[in-house]
Scaffold this motif. Structure first.
Motif, mmCIF file in Angstrom:
data_model
loop_
_atom_site.group_PDB
_atom_site.id
_atom_site.type_symbol
_atom_site.label_atom_id
_atom_site.label_comp_id
_atom_site.label_asym_id
_atom_site.label_seq_id
_atom_site.Cartn_x
_atom_site.Cartn_y
_atom_site.Cartn_z
ATOM 1 N N ASP A 1 40.751 52.187 41.760
ATOM 2 C CA ASP A 1 41.326 51.730 43.034
ATOM 3 C C ASP A 1 40.294 50.858 43.746
ATOM 4 O O ASP A 1 39.085 51.052 43.596
ATOM 5 C CB ASP A 1 41.677 52.953 43.889
ATOM 6 C CG ASP A 1 42.288 52.573 45.229
ATOM 7 O OD1 ASP A 1 43.019 51.565 45.270
ATOM 8 O OD2 ASP A 1 42.036 53.273 46.218
ATOM 9 N N LEU A 2 40.768 49.893 44.539
ATOM 10 C CA LEU A 2 39.838 49.044 45.292
ATOM 11 C C LEU A 2 39.489 49.617 46.656
ATOM 12 O O LEU A 2 38.366 49.473 47.133
ATOM 13 C CB LEU A 2 40.424 47.633 45.474
ATOM 14 C CG LEU A 2 40.587 46.788 44.212
ATOM 15 C CD1 LEU A 2 41.073 45.396 44.586
ATOM 16 C CD2 LEU A 2 39.292 46.709 43.422
ATOM 17 N N GLY B 1 36.041 48.781 45.684
ATOM 18 C CA GLY B 1 36.160 48.933 44.242
ATOM 19 C C GLY B 1 35.533 47.803 43.452
ATOM 20 O O GLY B 1 35.039 48.005 42.337
ATOM 21 N N PHE B 2 35.553 46.577 44.019
ATOM 22 C CA PHE B 2 34.901 45.464 43.338
ATOM 23 C C PHE B 2 33.413 45.740 43.145
ATOM 24 O O PHE B 2 32.825 45.395 42.122
ATOM 25 C CB PHE B 2 35.074 44.170 44.135
ATOM 26 C CG PHE B 2 36.460 43.596 44.096
ATOM 27 C CD1 PHE B 2 37.207 43.609 42.928
ATOM 28 C CD2 PHE B 2 37.022 43.027 45.228
ATOM 29 C CE1 PHE B 2 38.482 43.069 42.886
ATOM 30 C CE2 PHE B 2 38.297 42.492 45.200
ATOM 31 C CZ PHE B 2 39.034 42.512 44.018
ATOM 32 N N SER B 3 32.784 46.369 44.141
ATOM 33 C CA SER B 3 31.363 46.716 44.041
ATOM 34 C C SER B 3 31.137 47.737 42.928
ATOM 35 O O SER B 3 30.176 47.628 42.156
ATOM 36 C CB SER B 3 30.866 47.267 45.380
ATOM 37 O OG SER B 3 29.550 47.769 45.263
ATOM 38 N N VAL B 4 32.023 48.730 42.850
ATOM 39 C CA VAL B 4 31.916 49.737 41.788
ATOM 40 C C VAL B 4 32.046 49.066 40.425
ATOM 41 O O VAL B 4 31.287 49.352 39.490
ATOM 42 C CB VAL B 4 33.002 50.818 41.955
ATOM 43 C CG1 VAL B 4 32.910 51.848 40.831
ATOM 44 C CG2 VAL B 4 32.879 51.505 43.306
ATOM 45 N N SER C 1 33.859 50.146 29.093
ATOM 46 C CA SER C 1 35.218 50.666 28.938
ATOM 47 C C SER C 1 36.201 49.722 29.637
ATOM 48 O O SER C 1 35.887 49.161 30.695
ATOM 49 C CB SER C 1 35.340 52.058 29.569
ATOM 50 O OG SER C 1 34.399 52.946 29.030
ATOM 51 N N PRO C 2 37.392 49.524 29.076
ATOM 52 C CA PRO C 2 38.392 48.704 29.769
ATOM 53 C C PRO C 2 38.684 49.272 31.155
ATOM 54 O O PRO C 2 38.731 50.488 31.338
ATOM 55 C CB PRO C 2 39.623 48.805 28.860
ATOM 56 C CG PRO C 2 39.086 49.186 27.524
ATOM 57 C CD PRO C 2 37.889 50.045 27.789
ATOM 58 N N VAL C 3 38.870 48.395 32.135
ATOM 59 C CA VAL C 3 39.151 48.800 33.510
ATOM 60 C C VAL C 3 40.483 48.197 33.958
ATOM 61 O O VAL C 3 40.680 46.983 33.863
ATOM 62 C CB VAL C 3 38.033 48.347 34.466
ATOM 63 C CG1 VAL C 3 38.436 48.613 35.924
ATOM 64 C CG2 VAL C 3 36.726 49.075 34.142
ATOM 65 N N VAL D 1 42.351 37.471 40.842
ATOM 66 C CA VAL D 1 41.340 36.618 40.205
ATOM 67 C C VAL D 1 39.956 37.219 40.381
ATOM 68 O O VAL D 1 39.166 37.275 39.432
ATOM 69 C CB VAL D 1 41.389 35.194 40.799
ATOM 70 C CG1 VAL D 1 40.194 34.367 40.315
ATOM 71 C CG2 VAL D 1 42.690 34.512 40.410
ATOM 72 N N THR D 2 39.648 37.707 41.587
ATOM 73 C CA THR D 2 38.338 38.324 41.834
ATOM 74 C C THR D 2 38.113 39.515 40.922
ATOM 75 O O THR D 2 37.031 39.684 40.343
ATOM 76 C CB THR D 2 38.215 38.759 43.309
ATOM 77 O OG1 THR D 2 38.356 37.627 44.152
ATOM 78 C CG2 THR D 2 36.863 39.412 43.570
ATOM 79 N N GLY D 3 39.127 40.358 40.783
ATOM 80 C CA GLY D 3 39.001 41.520 39.916
ATOM 81 C C GLY D 3 38.731 41.137 38.479
ATOM 82 O O GLY D 3 37.837 41.695 37.821
#
Length: 222
Positions: A52-53, A60-63, A74-76, A89-91
């Motif tokens: 989750d973001l 979540g982007f930081s994580v 691992s695939p996210v 796009v950012t993700g």
């Protein structure tokens, strides 16, 4: 048995996903914060991570960036209420493999999880949906009409995917609400009609045929 890490701060959603995965023969662990999720990802041997973001302690982007920097490969799959093209796009640029907007339908999430758990060769075979000159690349999140890329929002993409998975089949508004808007959709909403209109404007009005009193189907372009 595949192990999935769910990093999600809403207990209702994490429990919903964990129960669904368990019913599908997959085991999972749940973390409610970015810190706990990152620590679990470091310590555990997870084959896939659902992230989750909107976490309470960090974005979540930081994580995601920290996991990739720590060589957690691992695939996210990002699962979030943010549905803009920019967030998608950012993700993907930060190392995510897929992106799903909330609310969601579990069957779609499970299909994406299983796709990511397959071998790379099998995944590439199953990652492209097409009907006539309309093509959707699920891994790259791209839609092409006669070879030209068309930009869709996350929700438009999910709706187009539902049609492409069932070409020629009549899908009721209730089915589309459930598959695309998920567990807390309003059955009285006209949101399906609104988004079908968006798809007609972007992908061609003749493709999406109205079946009066029932719903819509992806028809042959004329």
């Amino acid at each position: 048995m595949s192990r999935i890490l769910i990093i999600e701060d809403e207990p209702r959603i994490s429990s919903f996903v964990a129960k669904g995965l368990r019913a599908a023969g997959l085991t999972s662990a749940v973390a409610g914060t970015g810190r706990d999720g990152f620590d679990l990802a470091l310590e555990g041997d997870f084959e896939l991570i659902i992230l989750d973001l909107g976490l309470p302690d960090e974005d979540g982007f930081s994580v995601l960036r920290r996991m990739r920097a720590a060589h957690i490969d691992s695939p996210v799959i990002i699962l979030t209420a943010r549905g803009s093209v920019e967030d998608t796009v950012t993700g993907l640029q930060n190392g995510a493999d897929d992106y799903m907007a909330k609310p969601f339908h579990f069957d779609e999430l499970l299909a994406r999880v299983r796709l990511r758990l397959r071998t790379e060769d099998n995944a590439s075979e199953a990652s492209v949906l097409s009907h006539e000159d309309l093509e959707m690349d699920l891994l790259r999140r791209r839609v092409l009409v006669a070879g030209k890329e068309i930009e869709l929002s996350a929700r438009e993409f999910a709706l187009a995917e539902a049609f492409l998975r069932n070409p020629g089949q009549v899908l009721s508004r209730e089915q589309l609400l459930s598959r695309v808007w998920g567990y807390d959709f309003d059955p009285g909403s006209n949101v399906v009609d609104v988004y079908v209109r968006y798809l007609r404007n972007k992908l061609g009005g003749e493709r999406f045929e109205t079946v009066r009193g029932v719903g819509y189907r992806l028809a042959s372009a004329r």
